[in-house]
Structure formats: structure tokens, C-alpha cells
Design a protein around this motif. Structure first.
Motif, short mmCIF file in Angstrom:
data_model
loop_
_atom_site.label_atom_id
_atom_site.label_comp_id
_atom_site.label_asym_id
_atom_site.label_seq_id
_atom_site.Cartn_x
_atom_site.Cartn_y
_atom_site.Cartn_z
N GLU A 79 5.88 -11.34 -9.44
CA GLU A 79 6.74 -11.45 -8.54
C GLU A 79 6.61 -10.71 -7.33
OE1 GLU A 79 8.56 -8.22 -10.86
OE2 GLU A 79 7.38 -9.98 -11.40
N LEU A 80 5.74 -9.62 -7.26
CA LEU A 80 5.49 -9.03 -6.12
C LEU A 80 4.52 -9.56 -5.21
CD1 LEU A 80 4.98 -5.54 -8.07
CD2 LEU A 80 6.76 -6.10 -6.86
N ARG A 81 4.25 -10.70 -5.52
CA ARG A 81 3.16 -11.27 -4.60
C ARG A 81 4.12 -12.22 -3.79
NH1 ARG A 81 -1.38 -14.24 -7.98
NH2 ARG A 81 -2.13 -15.06 -6.12
N TYR A 86 7.19 -10.73 -2.53
CA TYR A 86 7.97 -9.79 -2.00
C TYR A 86 8.73 -10.27 -0.91
CZ TYR A 86 9.67 -5.14 -0.84
OH TYR A 86 10.34 -4.10 -0.55
N GLU A 87 7.94 -10.97 0.07
CA GLU A 87 8.74 -11.46 1.32
C GLU A 87 10.02 -12.30 1.07
OE1 GLU A 87 8.01 -13.58 5.53
OE2 GLU A 87 6.27 -12.71 4.39
N SER A 128 11.41 -12.61 -1.69
CA SER A 128 12.41 -12.07 -2.70
C SER A 128 13.25 -11.42 -1.70
CB SER A 128 11.79 -11.08 -3.77
OG SER A 128 12.76 -10.61 -4.50
N LEU A 129 12.78 -10.53 -0.84
CA LEU A 129 13.74 -10.01 0.09
C LEU A 129 14.63 -10.82 0.89
CD1 LEU A 129 11.28 -7.15 1.56
CD2 LEU A 129 13.31 -7.05 0.23
#
Length: 466
Positions: A22-24, A26-27, A29-30
Motif C-alpha cells: 500500500e506504500l506504493r 502513499y499519495e 492514501s493521504l
């Protein structure tokens, strides 16, 4: 105060599912968190969720009916997360009543109705992912859970108008969320085969929604939409209906595509009063004319039709106005192949575009494949019915070394001086890089043991029956 948003629904963005992947996103998600907090500040009594992944019917929009609804992520190997929501029964009741009066195809579905269709009564991931974020900040709402149907544009837009009418009649503070992902064909790593038109769809979609004329998404080319394999366009068309009569502009808050699927989040701003647009919706829809009968892929059917015209009239009679815009707005090299009883009967192509558009390239090369391939006698009209036709659109070639080749995925161009040989990918009987290079060199008259340059390219292949 209301809120209007387009939100994607990638389950992998949920940490319990992504497990680091999910860090890929990140934008994205923010931005989900930002929008969820904004919705909490609006304090809506009702959240209207329009999803493509609930119980979908071909001819009627479904609205989940009952006291409450829930769902979980178990199909994504996550067993410890669930989402629950109370349903807005009063909203649903008035919505169905007014839909019947206005002759809009709307159906209330509950557990018993869906059981008859073998479907569970639950929140789908198109609703679960946005609600997962919203529920972190706000839960004091009731949900209207809607699954769109593949209706025509004017009906989708009318349904959006009806949603706004119901909310206003009930004096609801509300938020509308169009759940949907953009193209699923952005890379080879995506869930569908790559198409260069996926990126073009996403670009046009986001550009139109963030312009002064967001309703231009109703005028997007039908073939471009088909090639993109998206699931957010119809949700957005309904959302735009809820904003009918207002001057609006979309703000793209984020867009990412690390997994071959476009994930965009858009906030829609109301600038003031605008034009009621229902009477214009659908007018510019361009149904395919008889030249493209929907019985096969339009690229292949164009090749067959131009051959029929060639043999019967000695010229092609197809006007570009009859063709999908995507075939006249782009230039590519094209190969047209003819087979009879599984055996090659003619094949002519161009590595780079030599005409003004893909349609012209197809017409030129189809006729050449039937009449000018030096390996075969010219095709005659009586043979045409027994031929199978395929069309390959060539993407731009790039320099390559042998270690990068894959005969199933890449075609190759070998060259030395003025000598040049081309071989398409995924050809029957060619399974190794060595065979591919040897045959391409043989076609060019190049010594395969000597020095020569290699380029690789990918193709989009269309065959009859696609």
C-alpha cells in the motif's frame, strides 16, 4: 453544505491487505484521509455511494434496501476487517417512488431478492474501500448504496438529477461519492492486457473533469472507453447529474497507477448556478453505423469491409465520419494478415505509419495483403468469405539486445545497412528467441551469425470475434 467526490477502490490500499504494498499508493492514501476528514467536517446525514461492483443488472439500477448493510474483505485474504452502515430507508422509499413516477428503471434489492440471483446482500469493495477511510473519522450517517446499470447516458444523468431531488425534498445534508477506478490497461503488470489507449482515456477523463466543461466526458469516444477497461465513468455520469443546473469544476487531488490501474480522486466544486443540461446529454453520442456491425472488432471489420468494396467497386467507399474517432485520431504502423484454413494467405504491413491515420493504414495494407504479397497469388473475391483477418497495431520500436527479447510478447526488426527484416510477435511455430532472430534475418537477407541491429516492439492484435 454538500460534498461531491470521485474515489477509487483499490483493496490493496488497506494496510491489512497490502502488507507493505500500500506504500506504493502513499499519495492516494493521504488524499483518502484528507477527503474523509473533509466529509467529517460536512457532517452529512446521508452518504450516497454509487458503485460498479454491487449487484448489477443490465437494465435497472439497484438500490440496497433494509435497515443495515455490512461487508468485509475476506475475498482479499483479510478476515479481521469489516464495515457496517445503517441504510437510509426514508431516502430509498422516496427514491423508488419518484423513479417509478418518472419511469426511471430503479429496483430495491434486499437479502431475499439477491438470494434468488445467487448473490449475497453485502457491501462490495467499491463501497468498502472509501467507507473504510470515512469511518475512521465519521460514522454518524446513513448510507444509500447504489449499483449503476449500463444504461444510456441520459438515463444515468436523469437518475443523478433524481438523487438530488430526493435529498432536497427530504432536506438532507448529504455527500455523493462516485466510486470507480480509471483504466485497467496501463501496464503489462495490470489486471488486463496493456493498451496504449488506457493512458489516453485517463488523460482525457481527468482533463475534461477539471476543465470549465466537465460534461464533455459525455462526448468521449466510445471505442476509447471500450479499450480503457474502466469502471468509474458511469458512476461519474450519475454524480454529474446530481449537480445539474450548477456551474462546477473538478479538482484532481491525486492520481497514481503503480499497479497498472488508474486511481484518481477528484473533488467537485460548485461555482454557482449553471445550465440545466439534460436536454443536451446523449445528443452527441455516436452509435456505430452499419459499416461497424458490432459483430466483430471495428479494426478487423474495417479491413474486411474495405476488401469487399475493393473487389466489388475497385475502390473503398468508407467515409472516415463513419468510423470511431480513435481510428482517425491516431497514427500507427499496421500489419494486416489473411489466413485460409489456418494457413497464411497474405500479410503486408508498415513498421511506422505512412498515412494520415490508423484507418487509412488498415485500408491500404488490407488491400496490399490481398493483392501484392509476392509470396502468394492475389486473393480473389470468392475466397474472401473463407479468410480470417487479423490487424496488428504496432507500438513504437526501441533498441534491444537478444537478452531482452520474448517472441511471445515482442516483435522484432533486424537491420544492417539498407537490409531490414520484420517479424510480428506470438507467431505459431516460433517459440524461441533464436528462431525469431533467424527467421527475421532470413527475411532481410542478413547473416544471423554476423553483426546487425535489433529493435523490439509490442503490438495490439485484433482478430475476428474479439
Amino acid at each position: 453544505m454538500e460534498g461531491y467526490y470521485l474515489m477509487p477502490h483499490p483493496p490493496i490500499i488497506v494496510p491489512n491487505i497490502g502488507k507493505g504494498e500500500e506504500l506504493r499508493l502513499y499519495e492516494t492514501s493521504l488524499t483518502f484521509h484528507e477527503v474523509a476528514q473533509e466529509i467529517a467536517s460536512i457532517k452529512p446525514e446521508t452518504i450516497i455511494m454509487i458503485t460498479p461492483h454491487g449487484p448489477m443488472f443490465s437494465d435497472v439500477i439497484s438500490v440496497s434496501s433494509g435497515e443495515a448493510i455490512s461487508g468485509d474483505f475476506r475475498r482479499f485474504q483479510c478476515y479481521d476487517l469489516s464495515v457496517q452502515a445503517l441504510l437510509d430507508s426514508e431516502f430509498n422509499q422516496l427514491l423508488v417512488q419518484l423513479a417509478q413516477e418518472q419511469r426511471l428503471p430503479v429496483l430495491e434489492v434486499n437479502r431475499e431478492v439477491l438470494k434468488a440471483y445467487g448473490r449475497p446482500f453485502e457491501l462490495d469493495h467499491g463501497a468498502l474501500v472509501p467507507l473504510y477511510f470515512i469511518n475512521k473519522y465519521y460514522t454518524d450517517y446513513k448510507l444509500v448504496h447504489i449499483t449503476y446499470a449500463p444504461l444510456d447516458d441520459s438515463e444515468l444523468y436523469r437518475f443523478g438529477i433524481l438523487l438530488d431531488q430526493v435529498a432536497k425534498q427530504l432536506n438532507r445534508q448529504f455527500v455523493v461519492i462516485a466510486s470507480g477506478d480509471l483504466s485497467h490497461k496501463l501496464s503489462e503488470s495490470g489486471p488486463y492486457a496493456y493498451s496504449p489507449y488506457g493512458e489516453e482515456f485517463d488523460r482525457q477523463f481527468l482533463q475534461k473533469l477539471s476543465s470549465d466543461q466537465p460534461l464533455e466526458i459525455f462526448n468521449m469516444d466510445t471505442e476509447l472507453i471500450k479499450e480503457a477497461a474502466e469502471c468509474g465513468l458511469r458512476s461519474t455520469k450519475i454524480l454529474l447529474g446530481t449537480l445539474d443546473g450548477k456551474e462546477i469544476r473538478g479538482e484532481v487531488l491525486s492520481y497514481q497507477s503503480p499497479f497498472g490501474v488508474g486511481y484518481g480522486i477528484i473533488r467537485f466544486h460548485v461555482k454557482g448556478n449553471g445550465t440545466k443540461a439534460l436536454k443536451y446529454i446523449g445528443r452527441s453520442e455516436k452509435p456505430m453505423k452499419k459499416v461497424l456491425s458490432h459483430q466483430t472488432n471495428p479494426y478487423v471489420e474495417l479491413a474486411r469491409r474495405c476488401l469487399e468494396d475493393y473487389f466489388t467497386q475497385t475502390k473503398t467507399m468508407i467515409a472516415k465520419e463513419e468510423l470511431p474517432e480513435i481510428m482517425v485520431a491516431h497514427r500507427h504502423g499496421v500489419f494486416v494478415s489473411l489466413k485460409k484454413d489456418g494457413q497464411l494467405r497474405g500479410c503486408i504491413g508498415t513498421i511506422f505509419p505512412t498515412t494520415d491515420c490508423v484507418a487509412s493504414e488498415i485500408i491500404r495494407n488490407a488491400i496490399a495483403a490481398a493483392t501484392e504479397d509476392p509470396r502468394f497469388l492475389p486473393v480473389d473475391y470468392e475466397e474472401l468469405k473463407s479468410l480470417d483477418i487479423s490487424v496488428d497495431l504496432l507500438l513504437s520500436p526501441t533498441k534491444a539486445v537478444i537478452e531482452e527479447l520474448d517472441p511471445k510478447r515482442y516483435g522484432i526488426i533486424v537491420s544492417k545497412g539498407l537490409k531490414k527484416g520484420v517479424l510480428l510477435p506470438n507467431l505459431e511455430g516460433i517459440y524461441t528467441v533464436q528462431d525469431q532472430v533467424a527467421i527475421a534475418c532470413q527475411k532481410a537477407g542478413i547473416n544471423p551469425d554476423g553483426e546487425f541491429e535489433i529493435q523490439k516492439f509490442e503490438v495490439i492484435r485484433y482478430t475476428e470475434g474479439d
